[in-house]
Design an enzyme around this catalytic site. Structure first.
Site, mmCIF file in Angstrom:
data_model
loop_
_atom_site.group_PDB
_atom_site.id
_atom_site.type_symbol
_atom_site.label_atom_id
_atom_site.label_comp_id
_atom_site.label_asym_id
_atom_site.label_seq_id
_atom_site.Cartn_x
_atom_site.Cartn_y
_atom_site.Cartn_z
ATOM 1 N N LYS A 1 2.958 -13.697 6.180
ATOM 2 C CA LYS A 1 3.205 -14.770 5.198
ATOM 3 C C LYS A 1 4.711 -14.958 5.093
ATOM 4 C CE LYS A 1 1.243 -16.982 2.317
ATOM 5 N NZ LYS A 1 0.850 -18.415 2.403
ATOM 6 N N ASP B 1 -2.760 -17.267 6.002
ATOM 7 C CA ASP B 1 -3.818 -18.152 5.474
ATOM 8 C C ASP B 1 -4.399 -19.021 6.586
ATOM 9 O OD1 ASP B 1 -1.122 -18.799 5.117
ATOM 10 O OD2 ASP B 1 -1.571 -20.548 3.907
ATOM 11 N N TYR C 1 0.809 -1.219 0.000
ATOM 12 C CA TYR C 1 0.000 0.000 0.000
ATOM 13 C C TYR C 1 0.846 1.274 0.000
ATOM 14 C CZ TYR C 1 -4.591 -2.107 0.789
ATOM 15 O OH TYR C 1 -5.761 -2.787 0.662
ATOM 16 N N ASP D 1 -6.131 -5.794 6.039
ATOM 17 C CA ASP D 1 -7.339 -5.449 5.298
ATOM 18 C C ASP D 1 -8.221 -6.687 5.143
ATOM 19 O OD1 ASP D 1 -8.846 -3.555 4.057
ATOM 20 O OD2 ASP D 1 -7.865 -3.725 2.117
#
Ligand code: NAD
Length: 420
Positions: free
Chosen positions: A229, A283, A159, A307
């Protein structure tokens, strides 16, 4: 500070900052609070939230000197620009403010007005609590198990906006550099390509994780989970995890312990007053919020994960009309709902103002007005549990009474007065 087209109320006082870095400030009994109603449905939810929050302040022996400021469409009418200095300066000067949603103008030359505002104010933590209010319909069986607060880093990750468009000279230069100078030959497919860069810094990570841990300690929470991640993006997301643990291990003494220490040295027994810092892969985390909802408490994560995760959490407790948020910097709070300006419902006195009202609850908590915060939350819950709701919840509640935005705000105010 002088203002061009807005007036500073003369019957209120500014918040006095004692130590900016340490979030130490004094809130007067009638603070000046800038309020930006926002675009689209902001014209409906803005006045509704202002009324409810003002009523809660009064019911707890205080008052608010509201200072209307403008951005987006309302600013273009007044100033001929989207984000006037008046607005940024007012929020900077008065430190605690609340805003409705802003529409991102097409072809405005920047990513989003909200991102521009967050950058200018350096509000680096986007905080999104997700908790269930009695009576709100939910797609899961035990929505009351959800009580999480996501701290989403606001200033970096993908972002940060470092990206190049396909077909430009710049993207070709970056591709050439990556392939030929950095040794990633044959990694990018031939043909048109867009490229983005994902910076994760020690500075950005550590100040975010500190805010999350401080919040957990102040609000008697059990854990802070670093969501990443890092198994794949080792030098960005993996580094976020490592720096996060560094903060926990080096800066908080016995108040904070890591999950490894908990098992290696204490056999899993958590001391009453300590916060445990652990980490989960993003995940897996999206599964865990459904399968082990009540194991999670405070989340600290990067922008994109935050988000996805906070929206997924929000869906479990009633969706966008309900989901509140706030952006925090050092001694600075700009409360705002998660939802956008939903232009197709604008001006119809129809949508749900709960998200903005509950964003005000976060703002009150930040101000130390915990009694006013609890009063608003209880009054909202009482209103919804008596099935007085706006159209979005009405279609899911059998036998409910459908209220306009303004009528719903009036019902909450009545409940504030009866509960106070
Ligand atoms: P949105 O959140 O505005 O609306 C999506 C849908 O959610 C709506 O059509 C409506 O069905 C529902 N919804 C949203 N708020 C609601 C409420 N208070 N009550 C009942 N239902 C509600 O998302 P979008 O349509 O993707 O975005 C519209 C504009 O808002 C865009 O210009 C976008 O850039 C902007 N936006 C702004 C912010 C912000 O100001 N922080 C956040 C997200 C999107």
């Amino acid at each position: 500070m002088t203002y061009d087209k807005v007036t500073v109320p003369d019957d209120g006082e500014p918040v006095e900052v004692v130590n900016e870095e340490e979030d130490e400030f004094v809130v007067p009994d009638k603070p000046i609070i800038p309020i930006l109603h926002g675009d689209g449905i902001g014209t409906d939810v803005g006045p509704a939230a202002q009324k409810v929050l003002g009523a809660a302040a009064e019911a707890t022996g205080r008052d608010i000197a509201w200072m209307r400021v403008y951005a987006g469409e309302s600013a273009r009418e007044r100033y001929g620009e989207n984000l006037p200095d008046d607005t940024v300066n007012a929020i900077r000067e008065f430190r605690i403010a609340i805003k409705g949603p802003l529409t991102t103008p097409v072809g405005a030359g920047f990513r989003s007005l909200n991102v521009a505002l967050r950058k200018k104010l350096d509000t680096y933590a986007n905080v999104r609590p997700t908790y269930h209010l009695d009576g709100v319909p939910s797609p899961v069986s035990n929505p009351e198990q959800m009580d999480m607060v996501t701290f989403r880093e606001n200033t970096e990750d993908v972002y940060a906006g470092i990206e190049w468009e396909e077909g430009t000279d710049e993207v070709e230069q970056v591709k050439e550099f990556v392939e030929n100078e950095m040794g990633f030959d044959s990694t990018i497919h031939d043909g048109p390509v867009g490229i983005g860069v994902k910076p994760i810094t020690e500075f950005g990570t550590k100040r975010l994780v500190r805010q999350a841990i401080d919040y957990a300690l102040e609000h008697d929470r059990d854990s802070v989970t670093l969501v990443h991640k890092g198994n794949i993006m080792k030098f960005t997301e993996g580094q976020f995890r490592d720096w996060g643990y560094e903060v926990a291990e080096e800066e908080y003494g016995d108040e904070v312990i890591t999950e490894d220490t908990l098992w290696e040295e204490r056999d899993g027994e958590q001391p009453d007053d300590a916060v445990v810092v652990n980490d989960r892969i993003a995940d897996n985390m999206l599964q865990q919020i459904l399968t082990r909802t009540d194991n999670y408490d405070v989340i600290a994560t990067m922008n994109l994960n935050g988000d996805y995760l906070s929206d997924a959490c929000g869906a479990q407790i009633g969706g966008l009309g309900i989901a509140p948020g706030a952006n925090f910097g050092n001694s600075l709070c700009l409360a705002e709902p998660v939802h956008g300006s939903a232009p197709k419902y604008a001006g119809q006195d129809k949508v749900n103002p709960t998200a903005l009202i509950l964003s005000g609850v976060l703002m009150f908590e930040y101000m130390g007005w915990d009694d006013a915060a609890t009063l608003v939350r209880d009054a909202v819950e009482k209103t919804i549990s008596t099935k007085q709701v706006t159209y979005d919840l009405h279609r899911q509640i059998e036998g409910g009474e459908k209220l306009a935005t303004s009528e719903y705000a009036d019902a909450i105010v009545e409940n504030i007065e009866s509960l106070a």
